[in-house]
Design a protein around this motif. Structure first.
Motif, mmCIF file in Angstrom:
data_model
loop_
_atom_site.group_PDB
_atom_site.id
_atom_site.type_symbol
_atom_site.label_atom_id
_atom_site.label_comp_id
_atom_site.label_asym_id
_atom_site.label_seq_id
_atom_site.Cartn_x
_atom_site.Cartn_y
_atom_site.Cartn_z
ATOM 1 N N THR A 165 88.868 -9.932 76.071
ATOM 2 C CA THR A 165 87.491 -10.322 75.712
ATOM 3 C C THR A 165 86.737 -10.562 77.024
ATOM 4 O O THR A 165 87.348 -10.941 78.035
ATOM 5 C CB THR A 165 87.467 -11.589 74.839
ATOM 6 O OG1 THR A 165 88.160 -12.624 75.526
ATOM 7 C CG2 THR A 165 88.068 -11.345 73.475
ATOM 8 N N PRO A 166 85.410 -10.368 77.019
ATOM 9 C CA PRO A 166 84.691 -10.341 78.298
ATOM 10 C C PRO A 166 84.640 -11.660 79.066
ATOM 11 O O PRO A 166 84.898 -11.683 80.275
ATOM 12 C CB PRO A 166 83.289 -9.870 77.910
ATOM 13 C CG PRO A 166 83.202 -9.924 76.432
ATOM 14 C CD PRO A 166 84.590 -9.941 75.882
ATOM 15 N N VAL A 167 84.284 -12.764 78.385
ATOM 16 C CA VAL A 167 84.166 -14.034 79.126
ATOM 17 C C VAL A 167 85.546 -14.457 79.643
ATOM 18 O O VAL A 167 85.692 -14.890 80.794
ATOM 19 C CB VAL A 167 83.527 -15.145 78.252
ATOM 20 C CG1 VAL A 167 83.462 -16.455 79.018
ATOM 21 C CG2 VAL A 167 82.134 -14.723 77.788
ATOM 22 N N CYS A 168 86.573 -14.305 78.797
ATOM 23 C CA CYS A 168 87.937 -14.672 79.213
ATOM 24 C C CYS A 168 88.375 -13.826 80.412
ATOM 25 O O CYS A 168 89.006 -14.336 81.348
ATOM 26 C CB CYS A 168 88.918 -14.504 78.059
ATOM 27 S SG CYS A 168 88.511 -15.527 76.642
HETATM 28 C C1 BEZ Z 1 85.026 -13.876 75.225
HETATM 29 O O1 BEZ Z 1 84.136 -13.146 75.616
HETATM 30 O O2 BEZ Z 1 85.702 -14.558 76.003
HETATM 31 C C2 BEZ Z 1 85.346 -13.940 73.757
HETATM 32 C C3 BEZ Z 1 84.603 -13.185 72.868
HETATM 33 C C4 BEZ Z 1 84.923 -13.233 71.518
HETATM 34 C C5 BEZ Z 1 85.989 -13.995 71.059
HETATM 35 C C6 BEZ Z 1 86.735 -14.736 71.958
HETATM 36 C C7 BEZ Z 1 86.413 -14.704 73.316
#
Ligand code: BEZ
Length: 213
Positions: free
Chosen positions: A48-51
């Motif tokens: 996932t992008p932010v992680c």
């Molecule tokens: C993220 O971008 O970190 C993320 C996006 C959707 C679900 C969980 C994390």
């Protein structure tokens, strides 16, 4: 996922002894890091992008954590082989070294014991940061929402501040070491300040006294 009772850990509690499966093999926490600090940071989901941005930010500053006698360890509920694939993909795409362990807490055993499961989405962990000291005591717990990535520099600042506080038995102001009012000074305990003030050893308000480290 195991349905154990969810525990909320608080600052000052002992990190629960747990054997974990990680991207670097099995480890027993907190014993693995006895005599060292460690930062456990959980993320909601692999790929996932932010992680992704958070893992890379932690990796980029790993040496600074190491200089403070601290190791990094990630955690999510994803399986170990997913971690391995995601870490390898990030290493290749972003040319970064991601060789710290990431816990594959598939049964959510540790996440439940630490209170890191999202309350309405059982299949994911919160974006949480836990700082643990060399005695295995939890010293800081921080939660961030799914929409916002953490500022890794603040985790480093808090780790540094905890160590300075322990070593010198002092408390530290907001934004230390760049406080708007007193720069890198440390706070004088109000009881001590009141006593010193009564002996005319200290000037200023007893409830906001400070000194150089
Ligand atoms: C993220 O971008 O970190 C993320 C996006 C959707 C679900 C969980 C994390």
């Amino acid at each position: 996922m195991a349905k154990d009772k969810v525990t909320i850990r608080t600052i000052g509690s002992t990190f629960p002894k747990t054997e974990v499966k990680t991207s670097c093999g099995k480890l027993t926490l907190p014993d693995e890091y006895e005599g060292q600090w460690f930062v456990l940071f959980s993320h909601p989901a692999d790929y996932t992008p932010v992680c992704t941005s958070e893992l890379i930010s932690f990796a980029n500053r790993r040496e600074e954590f190491n200089r403070l006698n601290c190791e990094l360890i990630g955690l999510s509920l994803d399986e170990a082989h997913i971690h391995e694939e995601w870490l390898a993909d990030m290493e290749e795409k972003f040319e970064v070294n991601l060789d710290f362990p990431v816990i594959a807490d598939e049964e959510a055993e540790l996440a439940r014991r630490l209170g890191l499961i999202h309350q309405s989405e059982e299949a994911r962990t919160e974006r949480a940061t836990i700082i643990v000291d060399p005695e295995g005591t939890i010293r800081l717990i921080d939660f961030y929402p799914i929409e916002i990535g953490r500022r890794v520099g603040e985790v480093l600042r808090a780790l540094d501040a905890l160590q300075v506080s322990d070593e010198n038995d002092v408390t530290l102001p907001a934004n230390w070491p760049d406080n708007e009012l007193i720069g890198d000074d440390v706070m004088v305990d109000p009881d001590e300040a009141r006593e010193r003030d009564s002996k005319r050893q200290l000037h200023g308000d007893w409830w906001f006294c400070h000194r150089q480290l």
